[in-house]
Design a protein around this motif. Sequence first.
Motif, PDB file in Angstrom:
ATOM      1  N   THR A  85      35.708  29.378  36.832  1.00 25.70           N
ATOM      2  CA  THR A  85      35.673  30.838  36.671  1.00 25.70           C
ATOM      3  C   THR A  85      36.789  31.522  37.460  1.00 25.70           C
ATOM      4  OG1 THR A  85      34.101  31.044  38.510  1.00 25.70           O
ATOM      5  CG2 THR A  85      33.177  30.860  36.289  1.00 25.70           C
ATOM      6  N   GLN A  86      37.779  30.752  37.918  1.00 25.14           N
ATOM      7  CA  GLN A  86      38.904  31.286  38.701  1.00 25.14           C
ATOM      8  C   GLN A  86      38.423  32.029  39.952  1.00 25.14           C
ATOM      9  OE1 GLN A  86      38.965  32.156  35.058  1.00 25.14           O
ATOM     10  NE2 GLN A  86      39.752  30.062  35.019  1.00 25.14           N
ATOM     11  N   GLY A  87      37.427  31.450  40.616  1.00 31.95           N
ATOM     12  CA  GLY A  87      36.942  32.024  41.859  1.00 31.95           C
ATOM     13  C   GLY A  87      35.911  33.112  41.697  1.00 31.95           C
ATOM     14  N   ARG A  88      35.536  33.442  40.462  1.00 34.63           N
ATOM     15  CA  ARG A  88      34.538  34.490  40.221  1.00 34.63           C
ATOM     16  C   ARG A  88      33.128  33.909  40.291  1.00 34.63           C
ATOM     17  NH1 ARG A  88      36.093  36.434  34.480  1.00 34.63           N
ATOM     18  NH2 ARG A  88      36.473  34.188  34.306  1.00 34.63           N
ATOM     19  N   ALA A  89      32.178  34.755  40.659  1.00 36.44           N
ATOM     20  CA  ALA A  89      30.787  34.321  40.733  1.00 36.44           C
ATOM     21  C   ALA A  89      30.280  33.955  39.345  1.00 36.44           C
ATOM     22  CB  ALA A  89      29.918  35.431  41.324  1.00 36.44           C
ATOM     23  N   PRO A  90      29.514  32.873  39.209  1.00 37.28           N
ATOM     24  CA  PRO A  90      28.936  32.534  37.904  1.00 37.28           C
ATOM     25  C   PRO A  90      28.062  33.672  37.385  1.00 37.28           C
ATOM     26  CG  PRO A  90      28.694  30.721  39.443  1.00 37.28           C
ATOM     27  CD  PRO A  90      29.163  31.901  40.244  1.00 37.28           C
ATOM     28  N   ALA A  91      28.269  34.042  36.128  1.00 40.90           N
ATOM     29  CA  ALA A  91      27.511  35.140  35.532  1.00 40.90           C
ATOM     30  C   ALA A  91      27.563  35.006  34.023  1.00 40.90           C
ATOM     31  CB  ALA A  91      28.074  36.492  35.973  1.00 40.90           C
ATOM     32  N   VAL A  92      26.790  35.814  33.340  1.00 39.27           N
ATOM     33  CA  VAL A  92      26.758  35.762  31.874  1.00 39.27           C
ATOM     34  C   VAL A  92      28.147  36.032  31.297  1.00 39.27           C
ATOM     35  CG1 VAL A  92      25.816  36.854  29.808  1.00 39.27           C
ATOM     36  CG2 VAL A  92      24.325  36.411  31.767  1.00 39.27           C
ATOM     37  N   LEU A  93      28.842  37.022  31.849  1.00 38.40           N
ATOM     38  CA  LEU A  93      30.165  37.365  31.337  1.00 38.40           C
ATOM     39  C   LEU A  93      31.256  36.449  31.884  1.00 38.40           C
ATOM     40  CD1 LEU A  93      30.017  41.280  31.470  1.00 38.40           C
ATOM     41  CD2 LEU A  93      29.561  39.775  29.532  1.00 38.40           C
ATOM     42  N   ASN A  94      31.047  35.868  33.065  1.00 44.48           N
ATOM     43  CA  ASN A  94      32.056  34.994  33.672  1.00 44.48           C
ATOM     44  C   ASN A  94      31.933  33.552  33.222  1.00 44.48           C
ATOM     45  OD1 ASN A  94      33.086  37.151  35.077  1.00 44.48           O
ATOM     46  ND2 ASN A  94      32.078  36.649  37.010  1.00 44.48           N
ATOM     47  N   GLY A  95      30.740  33.167  32.772  1.00 39.36           N
ATOM     48  CA  GLY A  95      30.510  31.777  32.393  1.00 39.36           C
ATOM     49  C   GLY A  95      30.041  30.936  33.575  1.00 39.36           C
ATOM     50  N   ASN A  96      29.859  29.636  33.336  1.00 39.66           N
ATOM     51  CA  ASN A  96      29.469  28.658  34.357  1.00 39.66           C
ATOM     52  C   ASN A  96      28.085  28.927  34.945  1.00 39.66           C
ATOM     53  OD1 ASN A  96      30.344  26.229  35.561  1.00 39.66           O
ATOM     54  ND2 ASN A  96      30.725  27.260  37.504  1.00 39.66           N
ATOM     55  N   ILE A  97      27.287  29.731  34.234  1.00 45.18           N
ATOM     56  CA  ILE A  97      25.980  30.075  34.779  1.00 45.18           C
ATOM     57  C   ILE A  97      25.009  28.904  34.683  1.00 45.18           C
ATOM     58  CG2 ILE A  97      24.894  30.951  32.658  1.00 45.18           C
ATOM     59  CD1 ILE A  97      23.878  33.307  34.408  1.00 45.18           C
ATOM     60  N   GLY A  98      25.331  27.936  33.821  1.00 43.13           N
ATOM     61  CA  GLY A  98      24.466  26.763  33.695  1.00 43.13           C
ATOM     62  C   GLY A  98      24.391  25.948  34.975  1.00 43.13           C
ATOM     63  N   GLY A 129      28.993  47.228  37.740  1.00 45.38           N
ATOM     64  CA  GLY A 129      30.438  47.379  37.885  1.00 45.38           C
ATOM     65  C   GLY A 129      31.122  46.072  38.244  1.00 45.38           C
ATOM     66  N   PHE A 130      30.517  45.284  39.139  1.00 44.29           N
ATOM     67  CA  PHE A 130      31.074  43.969  39.483  1.00 44.29           C
ATOM     68  C   PHE A 130      31.250  43.118  38.223  1.00 44.29           C
ATOM     69  CE2 PHE A 130      29.237  43.708  44.092  1.00 44.29           C
ATOM     70  CZ  PHE A 130      30.121  44.704  44.476  1.00 44.29           C
ATOM     71  N   ALA A 131      30.189  43.064  37.421  1.00 45.45           N
ATOM     72  CA  ALA A 131      30.199  42.198  36.236  1.00 45.45           C
ATOM     73  C   ALA A 131      31.307  42.594  35.261  1.00 45.45           C
ATOM     74  CB  ALA A 131      28.836  42.253  35.549  1.00 45.45           C
ATOM     75  N   PHE A 132      31.427  43.894  34.975  1.00 42.79           N
ATOM     76  CA  PHE A 132      32.433  44.332  34.007  1.00 42.79           C
ATOM     77  C   PHE A 132      33.844  44.270  34.585  1.00 42.79           C
ATOM     78  CE2 PHE A 132      28.747  46.105  31.801  1.00 42.79           C
ATOM     79  CZ  PHE A 132      29.052  45.755  30.497  1.00 42.79           C
ATOM     80  N   GLN A 133      33.985  44.546  35.876  1.00 42.17           N
ATOM     81  CA  GLN A 133      35.309  44.431  36.500  1.00 42.17           C
ATOM     82  C   GLN A 133      35.851  43.017  36.370  1.00 42.17           C
ATOM     83  OE1 GLN A 133      34.377  46.993  40.322  1.00 42.17           O
ATOM     84  NE2 GLN A 133      36.452  46.182  40.451  1.00 42.17           N
ATOM     85  N   GLU A 134      35.030  42.045  36.724  1.00 39.57           N
ATOM     86  CA  GLU A 134      35.510  40.660  36.683  1.00 39.57           C
ATOM     87  C   GLU A 134      35.717  40.181  35.254  1.00 39.57           C
ATOM     88  OE1 GLU A 134      33.931  38.992  40.958  1.00 39.57           O
ATOM     89  OE2 GLU A 134      33.273  37.986  39.130  1.00 39.57           O
ATOM     90  N   ALA A 135      34.876  40.629  34.324  1.00 42.25           N
ATOM     91  CA  ALA A 135      35.046  40.218  32.936  1.00 42.25           C
ATOM     92  C   ALA A 135      36.328  40.788  32.339  1.00 42.25           C
ATOM     93  CB  ALA A 135      33.830  40.662  32.117  1.00 42.25           C
ATOM     94  N   LEU A 136      36.673  42.017  32.706  1.00 48.59           N
ATOM     95  CA  LEU A 136      37.842  42.659  32.123  1.00 48.59           C
ATOM     96  C   LEU A 136      39.141  42.227  32.799  1.00 48.59           C
ATOM     97  CD1 LEU A 136      36.466  46.304  31.661  1.00 48.59           C
ATOM     98  CD2 LEU A 136      36.907  44.614  29.876  1.00 48.59           C
TER      99      LEU A 136
END
Length: 204
Positions: A50-63, A172-179
């Motif tokens: 996820t390039q250092g981003r927290a695992p999330a629905v929009l970031n992936g790797n949540i499994g 905001g965190f979720a959309f910032q990292e996704a965008l």
Amino acid sequence: MPARRVAWMREAEIKHARLAMLAAAGWPFSELWHGPLAGITGLPFELDSTQGRAPAVLNGNIGEAAPVLALALLFASYLECATLDQVHGLTATGKTISAKSGQPVLKTYTPGDLNFDPFNLYTFFGWQAPPMIEASASADPEYRMRWIAFNRKEMETAEIKNGRLAMLGITGFAFQEALWGTPVVDQTPLLFTPISDLIFSGRY
């Protein structure tokens, strides 16, 4: 709107608010501390995908977090079952004697009350009364109950306001990292840098 419906929605709001406050703190901490903790424990760095981003629905790797999510779901289900009477507004209320202090207390319905307050935060300000208030409360137990109830309500208001802010923040965190595709701690490093570093680094 029926009172029971309002109680159910208020219960849901405070629970989501508390989850959001935990998430708003945990999201950046996971990005800041995952690398150092992985190095200390010798575990693999799991945020590469996820390039250092927290695992999330929009970031992936949540499994990768499935076991933790399953435990969280079980714990949340237990809490829901344990507070069904509050959801339906069936909590017993009225005046009684506190088992701890022996003082008269007024038991009221409080949305989200799990009977877990080890630091007595809800009643902290109520028991830390100014001298004149304490003198009046000592002479009149009813006055003390009203004072504690007032301060408890103030704490409840502070909690729900901070919770609503946290719900906006974590969204905001979720959309910032996704965008932008970069960790939120890298997008706004000023907010996640120790104050000592800000003062002595000369960068800000």
